[in-house]
Design an enzyme around this catalytic site. Structure first.
Site, PDB file in Angstrom:
ATOM      1  N   ASP A  64       0.873  48.699  45.342  1.00 51.12           N
ATOM      2  CA  ASP A  64       0.025  48.198  46.426  1.00 51.12           C
ATOM      3  C   ASP A  64      -0.116  49.308  47.460  1.00 51.12           C
ATOM      4  OD1 ASP A  64      -1.182  46.913  48.535  1.00 51.12           O
ATOM      5  OD2 ASP A  64       0.227  45.231  48.602  1.00 51.12           O
ATOM      6  N   VAL A  65      -1.340  49.816  47.662  1.00 50.99           N
ATOM      7  CA  VAL A  65      -1.514  50.933  48.586  1.00 50.99           C
ATOM      8  C   VAL A  65      -1.283  50.532  50.029  1.00 50.99           C
ATOM      9  CG1 VAL A  65      -3.126  52.062  47.013  1.00 50.99           C
ATOM     10  CG2 VAL A  65      -4.004  50.669  48.890  1.00 50.99           C
ATOM     11  N   ASN A  91      -9.721  54.838  46.976  1.00 48.35           N
ATOM     12  CA  ASN A  91     -10.823  53.906  46.787  1.00 48.35           C
ATOM     13  C   ASN A  91     -10.463  52.457  47.107  1.00 48.35           C
ATOM     14  OD1 ASN A  91     -13.329  52.722  45.379  1.00 48.35           O
ATOM     15  ND2 ASN A  91     -11.654  51.967  44.093  1.00 48.35           N
ATOM     16  N   SER A 142     -17.727  53.316  53.920  1.00 47.92           N
ATOM     17  CA  SER A 142     -18.759  52.314  53.720  1.00 47.92           C
ATOM     18  C   SER A 142     -19.838  52.482  54.773  1.00 47.92           C
ATOM     19  CB  SER A 142     -18.167  50.902  53.826  1.00 47.92           C
ATOM     20  OG  SER A 142     -19.176  49.923  53.919  1.00 47.92           O
ATOM     21  N   TYR A 155     -13.486  45.274  58.994  1.00 45.46           N
ATOM     22  CA  TYR A 155     -13.803  46.179  57.886  1.00 45.46           C
ATOM     23  C   TYR A 155     -14.631  47.357  58.395  1.00 45.46           C
ATOM     24  CZ  TYR A 155     -15.750  47.700  53.378  1.00 45.46           C
ATOM     25  OH  TYR A 155     -16.134  48.429  52.274  1.00 45.46           O
ATOM     26  N   LYS A 159     -13.427  51.307  58.215  1.00 42.55           N
ATOM     27  CA  LYS A 159     -14.153  52.314  57.445  1.00 42.55           C
ATOM     28  C   LYS A 159     -14.661  53.443  58.332  1.00 42.55           C
ATOM     29  CE  LYS A 159     -13.680  50.886  53.248  1.00 42.55           C
ATOM     30  NZ  LYS A 159     -12.887  51.693  52.288  1.00 42.55           N
ATOM     31  N   VAL A 188     -22.773  47.899  46.554  1.00 45.51           N
ATOM     32  CA  VAL A 188     -22.668  48.354  45.167  1.00 45.51           C
ATOM     33  C   VAL A 188     -22.354  47.150  44.284  1.00 45.51           C
ATOM     34  CG1 VAL A 188     -21.447  49.894  43.568  1.00 45.51           C
ATOM     35  CG2 VAL A 188     -21.838  50.597  45.954  1.00 45.51           C
ATOM     36  N   THR A 190     -20.399  45.344  42.019  1.00 42.60           N
ATOM     37  CA  THR A 190     -19.023  45.355  41.524  1.00 42.60           C
ATOM     38  C   THR A 190     -18.541  43.914  41.429  1.00 42.60           C
ATOM     39  OG1 THR A 190     -17.942  45.364  43.699  1.00 42.60           O
ATOM     40  CG2 THR A 190     -18.601  47.524  42.803  1.00 42.60           C
TER      41      THR A 190
END
Length: 256
Positions: A64-65, A91, A142, A155, A159, A188, A190
């Site tokens: 887990d980063v 990422n 982002s 968020y 970013k 994107v 995903t």
């Protein structure tokens, strides 16, 4: 396909799906030994098997980063196992959705723990590992970090922080030939955006904000990341590369 990464070792966070998966495939196709990191072993194992079946060299590590010791240990162990670390792609991402007045402090911190803290821990560790040989770090930001997005303030802020942190890190790493750059995608296609884009009205309104008239593909982000990680970008550091179909050209953000 070129072979720009033969004998190179690349570590990619959030490698189990989306942009991370596409990047792992691209770098492996070009000869890299790829280590993909994430929290869900079943996703990582699927990607590793697919790359291996195609003749590539890929390995998975569950970490887990947003957990400093897990992430740092995973990076250091990968470098020790393969004898080097040439490329790091930060990422992995997390975001909370909701208005500012409804947002808890925990919600706010959750955005920064992965995007900012994780990027810092990864970059710091990679810079130490790359000091004697040089290397490339690509951080994923982002369009939200540039334009801001209603109901995604945490968020957006996280970013934006990734961008300026990366610029400062690039200035410090340049003397050791460590290049640090950023890709800046818009929407994107995903698994993370599948729910939103499955709504035809939402997809159409999103497409209207993008001059090219469509959302991006993960492989298009992977191509940009591969370029910045390669020697083709040997004199590029501290750059922020928009990969957004022209979205940053449009200054009006839809509020509905």
């Amino acid at each position: 396909m070129q072979a720009r990464f033969t004998n190179k070792v690349a570590f990619i966070t959030g490698g189990g799906s989306g942009i991370g998966e596409a990047t792992a495939r691209r770098l492996a196709d070009e000869g890299a030994t790829v280590v993909i990191c994430g929290r869900r072993s079943e996703l990582l194992d699927r990607v590793v098997k697919s790359i291996s079946d195609s003749g590539g060299n890929a390995h998975a590590v569950v970490a887990d980063v947003s957990n400093e010791s897990q992430f740092v240990n995973a990076l250091e162990e990968a470098a020790e196992k393969y004898g080097r670390l040439d490329i790091l792609v930060n990422n992995a991402m997390a975001f909370s959705y909701g208005g500012i007045t409804d947002m808890t402090t925990e919600d706010w911190h959750s955005n920064f723990k992965t995007s900012v803290d994780g990027t810092f821990w990864g970059t710091r560790t990679a810079m130490k590992l790359m000091q004697s040989q040089g290397g490339a770090i690509v951080n994923v930001s982002s369009i939200c970090g540039e334009l801001g997005t209603p109901l995604m303030s945490g968020y957006s802020a996280s970013k934006a922080a990734v961008v300026n942190f990366s610029r400062a890190a690039a200035a410090e790493g340049a003397k050791d030939n460590i290049r640090i750059n950023v890709v800046v995608p818009a929407v994107v296609e995903t698994p993370a955006t599948a729910g939103m884009l499955s709504d035809e009205n939402m997809r159409n309104s999103t497409n209207r904000l993008i001059p090219m008239g469509r959302v991006g593909r993960s492989d298009e982000l992977a191509s940009a990341i591969a370029f910045l990680a390669s020697d083709d970008a040997s004199y590029i550091t501290g750059a922020c590369l928009p990969v957004d179909g022209g979205r940053a050209c449009v200054l009006v953000t839809a509020l509905d």
